[in-house]
Design a protein around this motif. Structure first.
Motif, PDB file in Angstrom:
ATOM      1  N   PRO A 158      21.800 -16.637  51.219  1.00  0.00           N
ATOM      2  CA  PRO A 158      21.398 -17.471  50.352  1.00  0.00           C
ATOM      3  C   PRO A 158      21.277 -18.317  49.993  1.00  0.00           C
ATOM      4  CG  PRO A 158      24.265 -17.348  50.578  1.00  0.00           C
ATOM      5  CD  PRO A 158      22.648 -16.921  52.052  1.00  0.00           C
ATOM      6  N   THR A 159      20.330 -18.572  49.179  1.00  0.00           N
ATOM      7  CA  THR A 159      20.049 -20.068  48.695  1.00  0.00           C
ATOM      8  C   THR A 159      19.495 -20.401  47.093  1.00  0.00           C
ATOM      9  OG1 THR A 159      16.970 -18.959  48.575  1.00  0.00           O
ATOM     10  CG2 THR A 159      18.163 -19.795  50.440  1.00  0.00           C
ATOM     11  N   THR A 160      19.802 -19.289  46.416  1.00  0.00           N
ATOM     12  CA  THR A 160      20.265 -19.852  44.751  1.00  0.00           C
ATOM     13  C   THR A 160      21.693 -19.326  44.019  1.00  0.00           C
ATOM     14  OG1 THR A 160      19.646 -17.584  44.273  1.00  0.00           O
ATOM     15  CG2 THR A 160      17.938 -19.136  44.381  1.00  0.00           C
ATOM     16  N   ARG A 161      22.384 -20.315  43.613  1.00  0.00           N
ATOM     17  CA  ARG A 161      23.358 -19.499  42.892  1.00  0.00           C
ATOM     18  C   ARG A 161      23.257 -18.230  42.637  1.00  0.00           C
ATOM     19  NH1 ARG A 161      27.753 -22.770  41.193  1.00  0.00           N
ATOM     20  NH2 ARG A 161      26.971 -24.052  42.862  1.00  0.00           N
ATOM     21  N   ALA A 162      22.443 -17.863  42.366  1.00  0.00           N
ATOM     22  CA  ALA A 162      22.826 -16.703  41.596  1.00  0.00           C
ATOM     23  C   ALA A 162      22.745 -15.161  42.556  1.00  0.00           C
ATOM     24  CB  ALA A 162      21.295 -15.756  40.751  1.00  0.00           C
ATOM     25  N   GLU A 163      21.641 -15.786  44.252  1.00  0.00           N
ATOM     26  CA  GLU A 163      22.067 -14.415  45.477  1.00  0.00           C
ATOM     27  C   GLU A 163      23.756 -14.913  45.421  1.00  0.00           C
ATOM     28  OE1 GLU A 163      17.453 -14.969  46.794  1.00  0.00           O
ATOM     29  OE2 GLU A 163      18.975 -16.424  47.835  1.00  0.00           O
TER      30      GLU A 163
ATOM     31  N   ALA B  47      10.593  -2.928  48.768  1.00  0.00           N
ATOM     32  CA  ALA B  47      10.583  -2.546  47.513  1.00  0.00           C
ATOM     33  C   ALA B  47      12.423  -3.062  47.421  1.00  0.00           C
ATOM     34  CB  ALA B  47      10.741  -0.965  47.288  1.00  0.00           C
ATOM     35  N   GLY B  48      12.877  -2.605  48.877  1.00  0.00           N
ATOM     36  CA  GLY B  48      14.699  -2.837  48.336  1.00  0.00           C
ATOM     37  C   GLY B  48      14.824  -4.169  48.380  1.00  0.00           C
ATOM     38  N   VAL B  49      14.272  -5.140  48.642  1.00  0.00           N
ATOM     39  CA  VAL B  49      14.685  -6.682  48.413  1.00  0.00           C
ATOM     40  C   VAL B  49      13.631  -6.835  46.606  1.00  0.00           C
ATOM     41  CG1 VAL B  49      13.266  -8.783  48.617  1.00  0.00           C
ATOM     42  CG2 VAL B  49      13.218  -7.750  50.533  1.00  0.00           C
ATOM     43  N   GLN B  50      13.204  -5.847  46.432  1.00  0.00           N
ATOM     44  CA  GLN B  50      12.702  -6.033  44.739  1.00  0.00           C
ATOM     45  C   GLN B  50      13.728  -5.674  43.876  1.00  0.00           C
ATOM     46  OE1 GLN B  50       8.620  -4.444  44.000  1.00  0.00           O
ATOM     47  NE2 GLN B  50       8.623  -5.080  41.863  1.00  0.00           N
ATOM     48  N   THR B  51      14.277  -4.440  44.819  1.00  0.00           N
ATOM     49  CA  THR B  51      15.308  -3.968  43.963  1.00  0.00           C
ATOM     50  C   THR B  51      16.114  -4.929  43.652  1.00  0.00           C
ATOM     51  OG1 THR B  51      14.734  -1.871  43.995  1.00  0.00           O
ATOM     52  CG2 THR B  51      16.933  -1.851  43.428  1.00  0.00           C
ATOM     53  N   ARG B  52      16.584  -5.462  45.080  1.00  0.00           N
ATOM     54  CA  ARG B  52      18.471  -6.173  45.170  1.00  0.00           C
ATOM     55  C   ARG B  52      17.648  -7.007  44.368  1.00  0.00           C
ATOM     56  NH1 ARG B  52      20.006  -8.304  50.212  1.00  0.00           N
ATOM     57  NH2 ARG B  52      18.298  -9.658  50.914  1.00  0.00           N
ATOM     58  N   GLN B  53      16.718  -7.994  44.044  1.00  0.00           N
ATOM     59  CA  GLN B  53      15.930  -9.388  43.238  1.00  0.00           C
ATOM     60  C   GLN B  53      16.159  -9.173  41.930  1.00  0.00           C
ATOM     61  OE1 GLN B  53      17.282 -11.834  46.390  1.00  0.00           O
ATOM     62  NE2 GLN B  53      15.824 -12.754  44.383  1.00  0.00           N
ATOM     63  N   GLN B  54      16.520  -8.245  41.284  1.00  0.00           N
ATOM     64  CA  GLN B  54      16.050  -7.796  39.806  1.00  0.00           C
ATOM     65  C   GLN B  54      17.014  -7.344  38.884  1.00  0.00           C
ATOM     66  OE1 GLN B  54      14.063  -4.546  40.150  1.00  0.00           O
ATOM     67  NE2 GLN B  54      11.557  -5.044  39.460  1.00  0.00           N
ATOM     68  N   ILE B  55      18.075  -7.164  40.270  1.00  0.00           N
ATOM     69  CA  ILE B  55      19.555  -7.127  39.561  1.00  0.00           C
ATOM     70  C   ILE B  55      20.121  -8.461  39.677  1.00  0.00           C
ATOM     71  CG2 ILE B  55      21.836  -6.319  40.594  1.00  0.00           C
ATOM     72  CD1 ILE B  55      20.378  -3.837  41.242  1.00  0.00           C
ATOM     73  N   ILE B  56      19.423  -9.226  40.614  1.00  0.00           N
ATOM     74  CA  ILE B  56      19.946 -10.744  40.954  1.00  0.00           C
ATOM     75  C   ILE B  56      19.824 -11.722  39.770  1.00  0.00           C
ATOM     76  CG2 ILE B  56      20.308 -13.186  42.358  1.00  0.00           C
ATOM     77  CD1 ILE B  56      20.274 -10.835  44.752  1.00  0.00           C
ATOM     78  N   HIS B  57      18.804 -11.598  39.605  1.00  0.00           N
ATOM     79  CA  HIS B  57      18.122 -11.919  38.512  1.00  0.00           C
ATOM     80  C   HIS B  57      17.991 -11.755  37.484  1.00  0.00           C
ATOM     81  CE1 HIS B  57      14.308 -13.450  40.803  1.00  0.00           C
ATOM     82  NE2 HIS B  57      15.465 -14.851  41.485  1.00  0.00           N
ATOM     83  N   SER B  58      18.717 -10.837  36.900  1.00  0.00           N
ATOM     84  CA  SER B  58      19.384 -10.010  35.264  1.00  0.00           C
ATOM     85  C   SER B  58      21.062  -9.894  35.103  1.00  0.00           C
ATOM     86  CB  SER B  58      18.262  -8.659  35.444  1.00  0.00           C
ATOM     87  OG  SER B  58      19.100  -7.839  35.891  1.00  0.00           O
ATOM     88  N   VAL B  59      21.831 -10.173  35.932  1.00  0.00           N
ATOM     89  CA  VAL B  59      23.028 -10.207  35.865  1.00  0.00           C
ATOM     90  C   VAL B  59      23.338 -10.770  36.446  1.00  0.00           C
ATOM     91  CG1 VAL B  59      25.441  -8.947  36.366  1.00  0.00           C
ATOM     92  CG2 VAL B  59      23.135  -7.352  36.884  1.00  0.00           C
ATOM     93  N   PHE B  60      22.913 -12.270  37.683  1.00  0.00           N
ATOM     94  CA  PHE B  60      23.879 -13.442  38.020  1.00  0.00           C
ATOM     95  C   PHE B  60      23.556 -15.163  37.704  1.00  0.00           C
ATOM     96  CE2 PHE B  60      24.903  -8.955  40.643  1.00  0.00           C
ATOM     97  CZ  PHE B  60      25.992  -9.232  40.256  1.00  0.00           C
ATOM     98  N   VAL B  61      22.543 -14.794  37.095  1.00  0.00           N
ATOM     99  CA  VAL B  61      21.817 -15.787  37.222  1.00  0.00           C
ATOM    100  C   VAL B  61      22.709 -16.765  36.046  1.00  0.00           C
ATOM    101  CG1 VAL B  61      19.866 -17.105  35.633  1.00  0.00           C
ATOM    102  CG2 VAL B  61      19.283 -15.187  37.693  1.00  0.00           C
TER     103      VAL B  61
END
Length: 259
Positions: free
Chosen positions: A148-153, A245-259
């Motif tokens: 992980p490189t961001t607080r959201a991750e 595709a899995g990376v994209q799905t995971r990033q969408q969740i991270i950016h929409s929920v954990f930012v």
């Protein structure tokens, strides 16, 4: 839904391989090990015929919604229907083994993959693989961010740990109830395909116990399992379309929920 290796489960010759558990039961009831094994074999075969009645994924709309809501309440990850993990079931029958069954900790195992629902019950069991395994990242199968490189991750990883704790506890409770599955018992003294049957049948009985509110053995309730970590390490990820595709799905969740 269930993958078993049961080709020769009916064989009478297995009685010599069953080990101390049948002897203990037989001594307690004044029965021979052969008689106990016949009873265990009969009950096991009957229960296997009803596996899909007790081990099944949520399918009805209300079941899926209940799973989503219950898992979301743990740590905020949306649309979870089940938690996937692998656990090692030690086996002790060297004459029937090859190196494929030796895990990286140096003992023989069956690698059992399970899916646990929000109640801590098994929704799926695949008992057939030797050795170790890991899980790839997919649109339908989310694992932690390796670096992980961001607080959201980081927040996502923390939420992932809190959520998956349920499957780890469920596996631990399963092995508490059925100590023959735990490495402290010395391993199941059966051929690998029979060990797979035992794994599925004890999963059925675990679900019955959970649904009935059966308590765990008090003296063992705080014991932690060590084997579960074997099934959760991540294999090297291939940069293929499925992974992307899995990376994209995971990033969408991270950016929409954990930012």
């Amino acid at each position: 839904m269930f993958a078993l290796m049961l080709d020769e489960f009916q064989s009478q010759s297995d009685v010599v391989e069953v080990g101390s558990f049948l002897e203990v039961v037989g001594d307690g009831y004044g029965l021979s090990k052969t008689s106990v094994w016949r009873c265990v074999r009969s009950v096991t075969n009957i229960l296997l015929c009803h596996a899909t009645d007790y081990i099944r994924m949520p399918s009805a709309r209300h079941e899926v919604m209940e799973a989503h809501q219950s898992f979301h309440a743990i740590a905020g990850i949306p649309q979870i229907i089940g938690l996937v993990d692998g656990t090692l079931i030690p086996i002790a029958n060297p004459s029937a083994l090859n190196q494929a069954f030796i895990c990286r900790k140096g003992f023989a195992v069956i690698n059992v993959q399970v899916v646990v629902d929000h109640r801590g019950m098994f929704a799926d069991v695949v008992a057939k693989w030797p050795g170790d395994s890991g899980y790839p990242l997919r649109t339908y199968l989310l694992n932690p961010v390796t670096n992980p490189t961001t607080r959201a991750e980081e927040n996502y990883n923390i939420a992932h740990i809190h959520t998956r704790n349920l499957v780890e506890r469920s596996i631990g409770h399963w092995k508490m109830r059925f100590r023959c599955l735990h490495k402290s018992a010395g391993g199941l003294r059966l051929k690998p395909e029979r060990c797979c049957a035992v794994a599925v049948v004890t999963a059925i009985l675990h679900n019955i116990a959970v649904s009935g509110g059966a308590a765990l053995p008090e003296e063992e309730e705080e014991e932690e399992e060590e084997e579960e970590e074997e099934g959760v390490h991540n294999p090297p990820q291939l940069r293929d379309p499925l992974h992307a595709a899995g990376v994209q799905t995971r990033q969408q969740i991270i950016h929409s929920v954990f930012v």
